[in-house]
Structures are given as structure tokens and as C-alpha cells.
Design an enzyme around this catalytic site. Structure first.
Site, PDB file in Angstrom:
ATOM      1  CB  SER A  34     -59.144  78.362  27.937  1.00 26.53           C
ATOM      2  OG  SER A  34     -58.459  79.303  27.151  1.00 26.53           O
TER       3      SER A  34
ATOM      4  CD  GLU B  48     -51.978  75.293  29.461  1.00 27.27           C
ATOM      5  OE1 GLU B  48     -52.652  75.495  28.446  1.00 27.27           O
ATOM      6  OE2 GLU B  48     -52.446  74.836  30.521  1.00 27.27           O
TER       7      GLU B  48
ATOM      8  CG  HIS C   7     -54.610  76.356  25.845  1.00 27.35           C
ATOM      9  ND1 HIS C   7     -54.673  76.579  27.197  1.00 27.35           N
ATOM     10  CD2 HIS C   7     -55.659  77.029  25.312  1.00 27.35           C
ATOM     11  CE1 HIS C   7     -55.705  77.359  27.467  1.00 27.35           C
ATOM     12  NE2 HIS C   7     -56.333  77.634  26.349  1.00 27.35           N
TER      13      HIS C   7
END
Length: 537
Positions: free
Chosen positions: A225, A336, A439
Site C-alpha cells: 500500500s 483490493e 487489501h
């Protein structure tokens, strides 16, 4: 020289000079091992063992408080005697909150005095020169820490790497640009303090990691991320050149989508607006504010193209070959977008938002995501965010690296849906909207830390975690996930460009074609139209 004897000798020298040594000090157990750093002696945490030594809360920069708020990281003041950290340091100042599935949750409170790192090492002597892996956490550059349970360095260190985690400044503390800050800088820039923190850690590793049995000439950055966003910048930053040799970037990068990368001029305007929202008119007044008060001031911060830390638009840097030519692994998860707001949850709202967002290209968008009923909208609610956000960023980085670099590119697609939490408290943080390979869900698998999260894992999960983490340690060792100390893994092909191939990491662990290519092609075209130019590479 055996490390226990070396530790005893070091301790003898230190305490003999202060007149406080007893004869027993030369026979320390593994939990009291001492490492010589450039700033002083540092002792292993008391929960260390013969097989795994842990060193927590090692300072890598001076506390960025007072006049050092919004300054580049400054040197640590050397200390006398032996310093030890049995607990992690506080996270950098942030709004501590429960993040979904705990992937970005700190186990400590937060403070501006936060620039510390942690080391896990299986090495018995400095001569072992094991691969070094340094973790860059996610959290949107507003949250996260080097001490979240799922990202513990223990899992990868148990497979043969020396692992480093660390904290870097967040939000306004890490990225505030302001004309007065630029004026006081010898380089005429401001913002990007978080990136400078990260570079300081890489420099610390270069200077100190040999004492932990790590190889300073074999350093792999890894993380998800926002960590991947920041690592993408470091691939192109001249200030980080030569300090790392491989990278694993999960779920994001920093390629310009609908807008170019923000510049320092934009950052300075953002900083002025932030000061105005804080009710002050000067840098001195901002520095005098209490950290909790600054946290309450609204603002959006990110890395800025400043010509110093971040030299230019990232796609142009790749196109001109001004990025580190190193092997990388990059990838994304199948779902995600599910921790984030949906595109829409009814057919009417889905169609309406498509028209507002994509204008005369709405029909193309709706051909990718056909919706005629509310059930269709709910089934596809998170797919545009997955495809056009996280996945497009990772896929674009893979393409740019493959086109620009002589080094190998390896790409994965993580598809495993983790099982429900077994503990009621954690189930409350994991509502049905998060199901899928969402995610952050890859972290516990890739880092060999399944037991950090109380889920009822199966043999499929255990095999996936063992295999995926073995790929990472092999990659950190040799630059190729197929080559290294951990053998018997399915062969991971190199990425050959837009058509792949990539490696599925899920119920199946096998090569596959790039999924959703048609969606990626659409977003390529739409973003190019929105920003007024194509990607440079």
C-alpha cells in the site's frame, strides 16, 4: 569468534570503563547479547532466543520534536553504556484506530518521538551476511507502524533473513510542505520528511547491519500500500541510490492516474491551506501547536515532486532510465477495493455515478461492469476500485519496470480469501463487506505470520504462507524467487510485459495470464485522456 563470547567481551569493556562490572558479566545468555552500533551498544530484547534475537526500539534519528518538527531526520546522540529495548517504541503521531483485520494497527500508542527501528536476526555471527529485508508499512501515509502483529519480522527471519521494521512520520508530520519551510531548507524544498526518514533507515542499515549478521550489499525493501507508494519514489530518488538492491511492492505504486504526481508548488499551497485551517499564520505558530491539535486539522498529504527527494514525474523517470535497475516483485489482490466505500450498491446509483465519473466514456465503463439489477450492483460494487485503483497501479509499475529495466520483474495475483476470524472481538472488525482477498490480506501469508491473527486457518492457508514467504526469502537472497536456500517451490515465471505471465498465489499456486486486461486497457485510455497525456514509458 562466537557471538556469546563477543557479547561478553563487549560488555566487559563497557562496564569495566565505568567501574561497575562484576566477574559474572562475561557469561551472558542469548537474551542479553549486545551489538555494537555506530551510536553505542544495544542489547537484545529479553524474549530473544539462541535461534532468534530481537532488538526493539533502536533509535535511527533524533526525536523530530520542537524545532526538529518538519526537519530532515537528524543524527542520533551517541549514548554511554548499553541501551536496550524490550518493547516497541510508540508509533508516529496518528489517530490510533482499529484498522480492518489489524494489518495497519500499532500495538503501542503514538508520539512524535517515534523514529525507531526493530531487528530480527537468526544469524549467530556477523560473518554470516544473511539477506536483509526492510519492511515499509502501509496505512495511507496517515497510519501504521513497524510493530503491527501481522507484519512482524519473525516469520521471514525464521526462514533465514535479517528483518528490519521501522516507523516513519505520517500525515502532516511527514509530508507538510510550506513556503517558510522551503525557505529555511538549504535545498529550497519542504515536505517528503517521511521519505527522508525511510532513506535514513536505509543508511542506518548500510552502516550497522553487519553487526547483526546481515549483508549491507543485499538489502530488499518490501511492503504494502502506502509503503509501496513510497518505495516507488525511492526507486527513483538519487538520495537512496545504492542503499537497496531489490524490492517487493504490494498493491500500489505512485504512477499518475487522472492527475500528474503533485509538485512542490502544489504542496506549498496545501500547506498554506493547512495552516489557515489550523488558525495560524506562521511556521513558528504551527511548530508551537500540540500534536493532538494538529491531528484534528483537515488536510491531505502525499509525496511531492520536489526535484530533490522526488526528482520528476514517476513515469518520466522510468522512461528515461532514472530508476534503480534492480529485480522487483509486484502484485495485487483479487478484491483490493472491499475495505473501501463501494462504487454504488443499487443499479440506479451505479448507472448515475458511471455517467458523472466517465462522461462520454460511461458506455465503455458499463460494458466492463454491466449492471441491470441491484444484485448486479452489489456484486460489482468494489470491482472498479480494485481494477482502476490498486490493481492498475501495481500492473502499471510492473509494465514500467519490465520496459525500463534489465533486471527481472516478477508479478503475483493474490486470490486467497482468508477464513473468518475465530474470535468474536476480531469478527467485529471483519464484516461481510471485507470478504475476499481484500487489501492487506496478503501480508500475513507473504510474511509467514498467520498465527499473528486468530483465524481458523486450513492446510491450504499454511501451504500458501509457507510457499509465498519462501519465495520472498529466496528473492531477497538471489533476486529470483525460484533460486535460493528454500527449494521445491512451483516455478514462478518472469513477467514479459502487458500480457504477463504472473503467478497466482491462492488455492492454486501456478502461473497464469494477467486478469482483467480489458479493464486495465480502459483505465489506461481514460486516465491518459484525463491528465492530457499518455504514460511516458
Amino acid at each position: 569468534m562466537p557471538r556469546l563470547f563477543l557479547a561478553g567481551v563487549l560488555m566487559s569493556l563497557v562496564f569495566a570503563s565505568s567501574g561497575t562490572l562484576t566477574a559474572a558479566a562475561a557469561t551472558y545468555e542469548p537474551r542479553t547479547d549486545v551489538i555494537p552500533l555506530t551510536t553505542g551498544l544495544f542489547g537484545a530484547s529479553r524474549d530473544s532466543s539462541q535461534e532468534m534475537r530481537t532488538f526493539r526500539a533502536i533509535p535511527f534519528a533524533a526525536p523530530p520534536v520542537g524545532n526538529l518538527r518538519w526537519q530532515p531526520p537528524q543524527p542520533v546522540t551517541p549514548w554511554e553504556g548499553v541501551r536496550r529495548g524490550d518493547n516497541f517504541s510508540p508509533a508516529c503521531t496518528q489517530q490510533i484506530r482499529d484498522f480492518r483485520a489489524l494489518f495497519y494497527q500499532s500495538t503501542e500508542g503514538s508520539s512524535e518521538d517515534c523514529l525507531y527501528l526493530n531487528v530480527w536476526t537468526p544469524a549467530q555471527t556477523p560473518a554470516e551476511k544473511k539477506p536483509v529485508m526492510v519492511f515499509f508499512y502501509g496505512g495511507g501515509n496517515t497510519a501504521g507502524s513497524g510493530s503491527a502483529p501481522a507484519s512482524s519480522g519473525k516469520g521471514l527471519a525464521s526462514k533465514g533473513a535479517v528483518v528490519v521494521s521501522f516507523n516513519y512520520r505520517l500525515g502532516a508530520f511527514g509530508f507538510l510542505a510550506h513556503p517558510e519551510l522551503s525557505a529555511e531548507s538549504p535545498n529550497g524544498v519542504s515536505g517528503n520528511y517521511a521519505l527522508l526518514d525511510q532513506i535514513a533507515v536505509l543508511q542506518w542499515i548500510h552502516d550497522n547491519i553487519t553487526a547483526f549478521g546481515g549483508d549491507p550489499n543485499n538489502v530488499t525493501m518490501y511492503g504494502p500500500s502506502a509503503g509501496a507508494v513510497n518505495m516507488t519514489v525511492l526507486l527513483a530518488s538519487p538520495l537512496a541510490s545504492g542503499l537497496f538492491h531489490k524490492a517487493v511492492l504490494e498493491s500500489l505504486s505512485i504512477f499518475p492516474a487522472a492527475n500528474p504526481n503533485p509538485t512542490l508548488a502544489i504542496g506549498e499551497k496545501t500547506g498554506l491551506a493547512f495552516a489557515s485551517a489550523a488558525g495560524v499564520t506562521s511556521l513558528a505558530a504551527l511548530r508551537a501547536m500540540h500534536a493532538p491539535d494538529l491531528l484534528r486539522v483537515p488536510g491531505s498529504f502525499s509525496p511531492y515532486v520536489d526535484g530533490y527527494v522526488f526528482p520528476d514525474q514517476i513515469d518520466q523517470l522510468f522512461a528515461s532510465g532514472q530508476v534503480a535497475d534492480i529485480p522487483i516483485i509486484v502484485g495485487w489482490n483479487a478484491n483490493e477495493g472491499t475495505p473501501y466505500p463501494p462504487f454504488a450498491t443499487t443499479a440506479a446509483d451505479f448507472l448515475s455515478r458511471a455517467e458523472r465519473t466517465y462522461g462520454d466514456r460511461a458506455a465503455e465503463f458499463l460494458a466492463l461492469y454491466p449492471v441491470s439489477t441491484d444484485a448486479d450492483a452489489q456484486r460489482l460494487a468494489f470491482q472498479p476500485g480494485t481494477d482502476g485503483g490498486f490493481a492498475w497501479q501495481a500492473y502499471t509499475l510492473a509494465r514500467a519496470h519490465q520496459a525500463a529495466s534489465k533486471s527481472n520483474t516478477f508479478v503475483y495475483h493474490f486470490t486467497r480469501t482468508p477464513p473468518y476470524f475465530a474470535d468474536q472481538h476480531y469478527m467485529e472488525l471483519d464484516p461481510p463487506s471485507l470478504f475476499g482477498a481484500y487489501h492487506g490480506s496478503e501480508q500475513a501469508y507473504l510474511y509467514n505470520n498467520l498465527d499473528a491473527l486468530p483465524r481458523p486457518y486450513t492446510a491450504v492457508d499454511r501451504t500458501l504462507a509457507d510457499t509465498a514467504s519462501s519465495y520472498l526469502v529466496n528473492f531477497a537472497t538471489t533476486g529470483n524467487p525460484n533460486e535460493g536456500p528454500l527449494r521445491g517451490l512451483p516455478s514462478w515465471p518472469t513477467f514479459g510485459g502487458p500480457n504477463g505471465p504472473l503467478m497466482l498465489l491462492g488455492e492454486s499456486i501456478a502461473p497464469a495470464a494477467v486478469p482483467n486486461r480489458t479493464a486495465f486497457d480502459f483505465y489506461d485510455s481514460f486516465y491518459a485522456q484525463a491528465r492530457g497525456r499518455g504514460l511516458a514509458f
